[in-house]
Write a protein that holds these residues in place. Structure first.
Motif, PDB file in Angstrom:
ATOM      1  N   UNK A  57     118.756  17.077 104.570  1.00 58.91           N
ATOM      2  CA  UNK A  57     118.399  16.459 103.286  1.00 58.91           C
ATOM      3  C   UNK A  57     119.491  16.698 102.245  1.00 58.91           C
ATOM      4  N   UNK A  58     120.122  17.850 102.298  1.00 62.76           N
ATOM      5  CA  UNK A  58     121.214  18.134 101.377  1.00 62.76           C
ATOM      6  C   UNK A  58     122.394  17.195 101.622  1.00 62.76           C
ATOM      7  N   UNK A  59     122.588  16.837 102.893  1.00 61.02           N
ATOM      8  CA  UNK A  59     123.719  15.975 103.238  1.00 61.02           C
ATOM      9  C   UNK A  59     123.445  14.504 102.977  1.00 61.02           C
ATOM     10  N   UNK A  60     122.227  14.035 103.290  1.00 65.21           N
ATOM     11  CA  UNK A  60     121.991  12.586 103.285  1.00 65.21           C
ATOM     12  C   UNK A  60     120.735  12.130 102.560  1.00 65.21           C
ATOM     13  N   UNK A  61     120.033  13.052 101.908  1.00 67.10           N
ATOM     14  CA  UNK A  61     118.857  12.633 101.159  1.00 67.10           C
ATOM     15  C   UNK A  61     117.560  12.987 101.859  1.00 67.10           C
ATOM     16  N   UNK A  62     116.445  12.783 101.164  1.00 70.22           N
ATOM     17  CA  UNK A  62     115.140  13.217 101.671  1.00 70.22           C
ATOM     18  C   UNK A  62     114.768  12.577 103.004  1.00 70.22           C
ATOM     19  N   UNK A  63     114.181  13.386 103.869  1.00 67.87           N
ATOM     20  CA  UNK A  63     113.618  12.910 105.125  1.00 67.87           C
ATOM     21  C   UNK A  63     112.112  12.823 104.929  1.00 67.87           C
ATOM     22  N   UNK A  64     111.515  11.657 105.132  1.00 63.45           N
ATOM     23  CA  UNK A  64     110.057  11.553 104.941  1.00 63.45           C
ATOM     24  C   UNK A  64     109.320  12.435 105.933  1.00 63.45           C
ATOM     25  N   UNK A  65     108.162  12.986 105.494  1.00 65.61           N
ATOM     26  CA  UNK A  65     107.371  13.850 106.363  1.00 65.61           C
ATOM     27  C   UNK A  65     105.894  13.635 106.123  1.00 65.61           C
ATOM     28  N   UNK A  66     105.106  13.510 107.197  1.00 61.90           N
ATOM     29  CA  UNK A  66     105.566  13.355 108.582  1.00 61.90           C
ATOM     30  C   UNK A  66     106.025  11.923 108.845  1.00 61.90           C
ATOM     31  N   UNK A  67     106.938  11.772 109.773  1.00 56.78           N
ATOM     32  CA  UNK A  67     107.400  10.438 110.155  1.00 56.78           C
ATOM     33  C   UNK A  67     106.568   9.940 111.335  1.00 56.78           C
ATOM     34  N   UNK A  68     106.568   8.642 111.567  1.00 58.25           N
ATOM     35  CA  UNK A  68     105.931   8.106 112.763  1.00 58.25           C
ATOM     36  C   UNK A  68     106.743   8.514 113.986  1.00 58.25           C
ATOM     37  N   UNK A  69     106.107   8.508 115.152  1.00 62.70           N
ATOM     38  CA  UNK A  69     106.790   8.940 116.366  1.00 62.70           C
ATOM     39  C   UNK A  69     108.044   8.114 116.655  1.00 62.70           C
ATOM     40  N   UNK A  70     108.026   6.834 116.320  1.00 60.17           N
ATOM     41  CA  UNK A  70     109.163   5.955 116.619  1.00 60.17           C
ATOM     42  C   UNK A  70     110.289   6.082 115.604  1.00 60.17           C
ATOM     43  N   UNK A  71     110.045   6.782 114.500  1.00 58.73           N
ATOM     44  CA  UNK A  71     111.010   6.826 113.397  1.00 58.73           C
ATOM     45  C   UNK A  71     112.400   7.243 113.844  1.00 58.73           C
ATOM     46  N   UNK A  72     112.501   8.288 114.665  1.00 60.03           N
ATOM     47  CA  UNK A  72     113.803   8.872 114.987  1.00 60.03           C
ATOM     48  C   UNK A  72     114.717   7.882 115.713  1.00 60.03           C
ATOM     49  N   UNK A  73     114.129   6.909 116.424  1.00 55.99           N
ATOM     50  CA  UNK A  73     114.940   5.967 117.202  1.00 55.99           C
ATOM     51  C   UNK A  73     115.513   4.857 116.335  1.00 55.99           C
ATOM     52  N   UNK A  74     114.936   4.604 115.188  1.00 49.77           N
ATOM     53  CA  UNK A  74     115.502   3.671 114.218  1.00 49.77           C
ATOM     54  C   UNK A  74     115.958   2.355 114.817  1.00 49.77           C
ATOM     55  N   UNK A  75     117.224   2.026 114.579  1.00 49.12           N
ATOM     56  CA  UNK A  75     117.780   0.750 115.024  1.00 49.12           C
ATOM     57  C   UNK A  75     117.956   0.663 116.536  1.00 49.12           C
TER      58      UNK A  75
END
Length: 379
Positions: A57-75
């Motif tokens: 988060x310090x590097x790239x901004x807030x990470x939503x929590x909790x995320x959906x299971x598919x979130x990490x795979x993104x594009x």
């Protein structure tokens, strides 16, 4: 329409495999999923998995929590849907367990809560190779829970087991109308696997290579011969070598050639390096010496920035299922930000192309720009 066009380019017997490097859904990533496990760590660098969330988060901004299971795979989800690979094979470099038997003397411990395993099924992964240096981070009980959790989720595994026979057994993956893919998984001590993790008769563990000798090749040849049928595609997935640097050890190249020459292997799938390495096509068979990390929680960690560990590749290999030879290798560049895979920018894609092209020249391969921001291998 795009997916139909891509499918029409392949013959009825052609098979497209998706491969990638290390998938690390434990530790920081586990903490943002719907069912985070105990965050306590036993590392010199951090005492809580939440520390890695804070770094990202310090590097790239807030990470939503909790995320959906598919979130990490993104594009990556759209790329899988567009290309439609027949099989998806990953190196899962984390234990999937609630066990607390952390391995003393080991500096890093990866763990994902079993209730978060839907993040793997959300990516429609078919096979997780497990012969790596994190699957036993939480002991034999942690390995047993990992194997059972993945089995119950419908995921096939190779490279670790409750005894030597199970750890050495390949995953057998059937593709309707095309044939079978046999996935053998091996790990080497050079990747950081403790020698005591080797599976043995009556002892759980990983399928650890003793060395890269001709005798080891003969053993693998016998294993392949015992199960391979005509037109089977054989993949050997290897966790080997260090994390940084583009040089391919001569021993790795000799061993990879031996797998193809002597063992009937069609695809050599190497990983452990945190960044992609050069690619070789030997006797029509692809050798991916190091696929680089695909997904991890390393955002914000300083060091080795020149290697651009935030960038990764989706590898799509189209194989002639009848002959086992490579027809096409396409790569989709990705970038991890906020624990999510995103399509890499045009500038980052050009950077990756240059690096892979230089790294592959002495191996006889070139990397060119492909359609839609992809990269294509030429050999």
């Amino acid at each position: 329409m795009i997916q139909a066009t891509e499918k029409s380019e392949a013959g009825a017997r052609d098979m497209t495999l998706f491969l990638c490097g290390d998938v690390m859904t434990g530790r920081g990533i586990d903490q943002v999923l719907p069912h985070p496990g105990d965050p306590v760590l036993h590392e010199g660098y951090a005492t809580s998995a939440l520390d890695y969330v804070a770094l990202a988060e310090r590097a790239n901004g807030p990470v939503p929590r909790p995320v959906e299971f598919a979130y990490v795979w993104g594009d990556a989800l759209a790329e899988w849907a567009r290309i439609g690979p027949d099989l998806r094979i990953v190196n899962l470099e984390t234990a999937v367990t609630t066990r607390d038997d952390w391995q003393r003397g080991k500096g890093i411990h990866y763990r994902m809560h079993p209730a978060n395993v839907p993040c793997l099924t959300a990516a429609a992964i078919d096979c997780c190779v497990l012969a790596n240096n994190h699957v036993l981070d939480w002991g034999h009980a942690g390995l047993a829970e990992t194997l059972e959790t993945l089995r119950c989720a419908g995921l096939q595994t190779a490279g670790a087991g409750r005894d030597k026979a199970e750890a050495a057994a390949p995953a057998v993956l059937s593709v309707t109308g095309k044939g079978r893919v046999l996935v053998f998984s091996f790990g080497a001590q050079s990747s950081g696997i403790p020698p005591g993790w080797a599976a043995a008769a009556g002892q759980p563990g990983v399928n650890l290579l003793p060395d890269f000798s001709p005798a080891t090749l003969r053993q693998i040849a016998a294993q392949v011969e015992a199960i391979k049928r005509p037109a089977d595609v054989v993949v050997v997935s290897l966790h080997w070598g260090g994390n940084w640097g583009y040089a391919v050890p001569a021993a790795h190249q000799r061993f990879a050639h031996g797998l193809i020459d002597q063992c009937g292997v069609d695809v050599v799938h190497g990983h452990s390096s945190h960044h992609p390495l050069g690619i070789e096509v030997y006797r029509g068979r692809p050798i991916l010496y190091g696929c680089g990390d695909f997904l991890n929680d390393y955002e914000g960690i300083a060091g080795y920035e020149a290697y651009r560990g935030d960038l990764s590749l989706m590898y799509f290999l189209t194989i002639d299922a009848a002959g086992g030879t490579l027809l096409r290798l396409r790569m989709i560049p990705m970038q991890t930000r906020r624990f999510r895979l995103n399509r890499a920018s045009a500038a980052d894609t050009r950077w990756l192309r240059g690096v892979l092209d230089r790294a592959g020249r002495h191996l006889g391969s070139r990397v060119e720009a492909g359609p839609g921001g992809s990269l294509a291998l030429r050999w």
